[in-house]
Design a protein around this motif. Structure first.
Motif, PDB file in Angstrom:
ATOM      1  N   ARG A   1     -13.288   0.084  -0.514  1.00 28.46           N
ATOM      2  CA  ARG A   1     -11.933  -0.359  -0.845  1.00 28.46           C
ATOM      3  C   ARG A   1     -11.318  -1.235   0.241  1.00 28.46           C
TER       4      ARG A   1
ATOM      5  N   ASP B   1      -8.325  -5.833   1.908  1.00 27.80           N
ATOM      6  CA  ASP B   1      -8.380  -4.795   0.874  1.00 27.80           C
ATOM      7  C   ASP B   1      -8.848  -5.417  -0.425  1.00 27.80           C
TER       8      ASP B   1
ATOM      9  N   SER C   1      -7.795  -4.571  -3.183  1.00 32.46           N
ATOM     10  CA  SER C   1      -6.586  -4.697  -4.004  1.00 32.46           C
ATOM     11  C   SER C   1      -5.796  -5.962  -3.673  1.00 32.46           C
TER      12      SER C   1
ATOM     13  N   PRO D   1     -10.812  -9.535  -4.087  1.00 32.23           N
ATOM     14  CA  PRO D   1     -10.301  -8.892  -5.288  1.00 32.23           C
ATOM     15  C   PRO D   1     -11.224  -9.129  -6.479  1.00 32.23           C
TER      16      PRO D   1
END
Length: 154
Positions: free
Chosen positions: A30, A56, A58, A152
């Motif tokens: 992650r 990240d 995300s 991402p």
């Protein structure tokens, strides 16, 4: 390579290592980091100064610079990071310093690509100035590897 190896946490998976930097993956993929320790080894009983560019999956962090300083900064002090011919003002708290947002982070990573070292200067709790120096050979490779591994949607 010894500098990079000294900075890699045991819980991380190494993605790439070059020069004095390594790229690692954490938290089951992650998050990813490009990291190195400062040029000078910490004295026994002190935390090692280190630099980390964090990413990240995300997309919350896309190159945030985080530094562990060799000693605590004076409360309210700002840190000055010098890379190539540019200087960046970083936030501090205790023995930590960090970048101030995506635009600054992109500018720092661009400067790192054309520099051989970077140095952070701060005042400690007694008001004395100190600096931590980081060698940059291998930094672009580690940053690219960390960014790609935590892109991402990957």
């Amino acid at each position: 390579m010894a500098l990079a190896a000294a900075a890699v946490p045991a819980s991380a998976r190494v993605l790439a290592a070059s020069g004095s930097w390594a790229a690692v993956e954490r938290n089951s993929g992650r998050s990813c980091e490009a990291l190195s320790r400062s040029e000078i080894l910490a004295r026994k009983g002190r935390e090692q100064a280190r630099a980390t560019f964090s990413f990240d999956r995300s997309a919350a962090r896309r190159g945030q610079l985080y530094l562990v300083l060799s000693r605590p900064a004076r409360p309210g002090a700002k840190a000055l990071l010098s890379v190539a011919d540019q200087t960046f003002l970083l936030a501090t708290r205790g023995n930590h310093a960090w970048s101030r947002g995506p635009d600054q982070e992109a500018a720092i990573m661009t400067a790192v690509r054309r520099a051989t070292d970077m140095r952070v200067r701060v005042r400690d709790s007694a008001g004395r100035g100190f600096s931590d120096r980081y060698l940059l050979p291998g930094a672009p490779t580690a940053i690219d590897a960390a960014a790609a591994a935590c892109a991402p949607g990957m």
